[in-house]
Design an enzyme around this catalytic site. Structure first.
Site, PDB file in Angstrom:
ATOM      1  CB  CYS A 192      -1.041   0.084   1.270  1.00 13.77           C
ATOM      2  SG  CYS A 192      -2.212  -1.067   1.103  1.00 13.77           S
ATOM      3  CB  CYS A 213      29.865  -2.969   6.410  1.00 15.63           C
ATOM      4  SG  CYS A 213      30.107  -2.878   8.196  1.00 15.63           S
TER       5      CYS A 213
END
Ligand code: ATP
Length: 292
Positions: A192, A213
Site C-alpha cells: 500500500c 557496511c
C-alpha cells in the site's frame, strides 16, 4: 504455615506461575492462553532471534522459525547466538538454545529462502492448516528480515492466508527502527505504501554503498525486538492497546506512533479484495462492540 511456605516456594519456582502474576494483577485476563498460541518468526538475525527467545521465555505454545543463513562470528555483536554455534544454520542453532531454555515450546526449524518460487510455496505450506486450504494455523507472523523482497513475500503469503503479521526493521545506521502491524484489509499492507526507493523503481541491491557496511547495535536490535514482542503479547492475549505503527529514534529517544489506513488504490489486487471484505464485516463488528 510450613506447608504454605513450601507450596509458595514450589509455585514461585515455576516460570509460568511467575508470568501468571500478570493475571493475578488484573493486567492479562487469561495468561495461560499463551500455551495455545503459535507464532512464526521469519528471519533469525539480530531482531528475530531475540524475539524468539522472549516468546520462548514467555511460554509460547509453538514457535516456527525461518532463515536461510548460518551463524557467523560476525554475528557476535548481536545478542543470542554463541561462538560455538558458528557454522550451524541459524534456525537449528536457535532451536538448540531455545529447547534448553524452555522444553515445553514446540519448535519448528525451517532453513529456507522464502523468496524463491519453491521457497514461497514451502513457506506458505508450513503456515497452512492443510496443504492448499488457504487458512492459517498460526496466530501471528513476525517479519524480522532485512530486505524488501522478503517483506513482500511475507506480505503476499499473509494476504493469501488472511493472516495478520507484524513488520519490524532497524535502519542501516542502526540508530532507529520501527514495528508495524499489517492486518489484511484493515491496515495498510506492505504494498500500500512502498518505501520511496522502491516506489521510484530502484533495485535495492544497487543501494549498497562502497566501503560502508550496515552497522549493528545489539541495543537498537534488542529494543526493536522488545517492542515487537510487547505488541505481539498485547495482540495475542488481548490486553492494553496494540499499536499499528511505532517508530524508535535512538538519537533523540523519539517514539512516534500512527495508524496507517489501507490504500484503496493498492497495486496488490488481493489487498483491495481484503479491504472490500473488511468493509462488509464492519456493521457486525460495530454491533458486537456496542453489545460488549
Ligand atoms: P547482516 O546483514 O548485518 O550481516 P544479518 O544477515 O544477521 O546481518 P539481520 O538484519 O540481523 O541480518 O537479520 C535478518 C535475517 O533475515 C538474517 O538472518 C537473514 O538471513 C534473514 N533473511 C533475509 N532474507 C531472507 C529470506 N529471503 N529468507 C529467509 N531468511 C531471510
Amino acid at each position: 504455615p510450613k506447608v504454605d511456605k513450601l507450596s509458595s516456594e514450589v509455585v514461585d519456582s515455576n516460570p509460568y506461575s511467575r508470568l501468571m502474576a500478570l493475571q493475578r494483577m488484573g493486567i492479562v485476563k487469561d495468561y495461560e492462553q499463551i500455551r495455545n498460541k503459535t507464532v512464526a518468526v521469519v528471519g533469525m538475525g539480530g531482531v528475530g532471534s531475540v524475539a524468539a527467545e522472549m516468546l520462548t521465555r514467555c511460554g509460547i505454545g509453538r514457535l516456527l522459525m525461518y532463515d536461510y543463513d548460518k551463524v557467523e562470528l560476525a554475528n557476535m555483536n548481536r545478542l543470542f547466538f554463541r561462538p560455538e554455534q558458528c557454522g550451524m544454520t541459524k534456525t537449528d542453532a536457535a532451536a538448540q538454545t531455545l529447547a534448553g531454555i524452555n522444553p515445553d515450546v514446540a519448535l519448528e526449524s525451517y532453513t529456507m529462502n522464502i523468496t524463491t518460487l519453491e521457497g514461497f510455496d514451502a513457506f506458505k505450506a508450513t503456515l497452512e492448516t492443510a496443504p492448499g486450504s488457504g487458512t492459517s494455523r498460526v496466530d501471528l507472523v513476525l517479519s524480522c528480515v532485512d530486505n524488501y523482497e522478503a517483506r513482500m513475500t511475507i506480505n503476499q503469503v499473509c494476504l493469501e492466508l488472511n493472516q495478520t503479521w507484524m513488520e519490524s526493521g532497524v535502519s542501516e545506521d542502526a540508530v532507529s527502527g520501527h514495528i508495524q502491524v499489517v492486518a489484511p484489509g484493515e491496515t495498510a499492507c506492505f504494498a500500500c505504501v512502498p518505501p520511496l526507493v522502491v516506489a521510484s523503481g530502484i533495485d535495492e541491491r544497487t543501494l549498497k554503498r562502497e566501503g560502508v557496511c550496515a552497522a549493528s547495535l545489539p541495543t537498537t536490535m534488542g529494543i526493536v525486538a522488545g517492542l515487537l514482542v510487547q505488541n505481539s503479547l498485547k495482540y495475542l492475549l488481548h490486553f492494553g492497546q496494540v499499536t499499528q505503527y511505532l517508530g524508535y529514534s535512538s538519537l533523540k529517544d523519539f517514539f512516534p506512533t500512527m495508524d496507517i489506513k489501507p490504500n484503496t488504490h493498492c497495486t496488490n489486487a488481493l489487498c483491495r479484495q481484503r479491504q472490500a471484505e473488511w468493509a462488509v464485516g464492519a456493521p457486525a463488528r460495530e454491533a458486537a462492540a456496542a453489545a460488549a
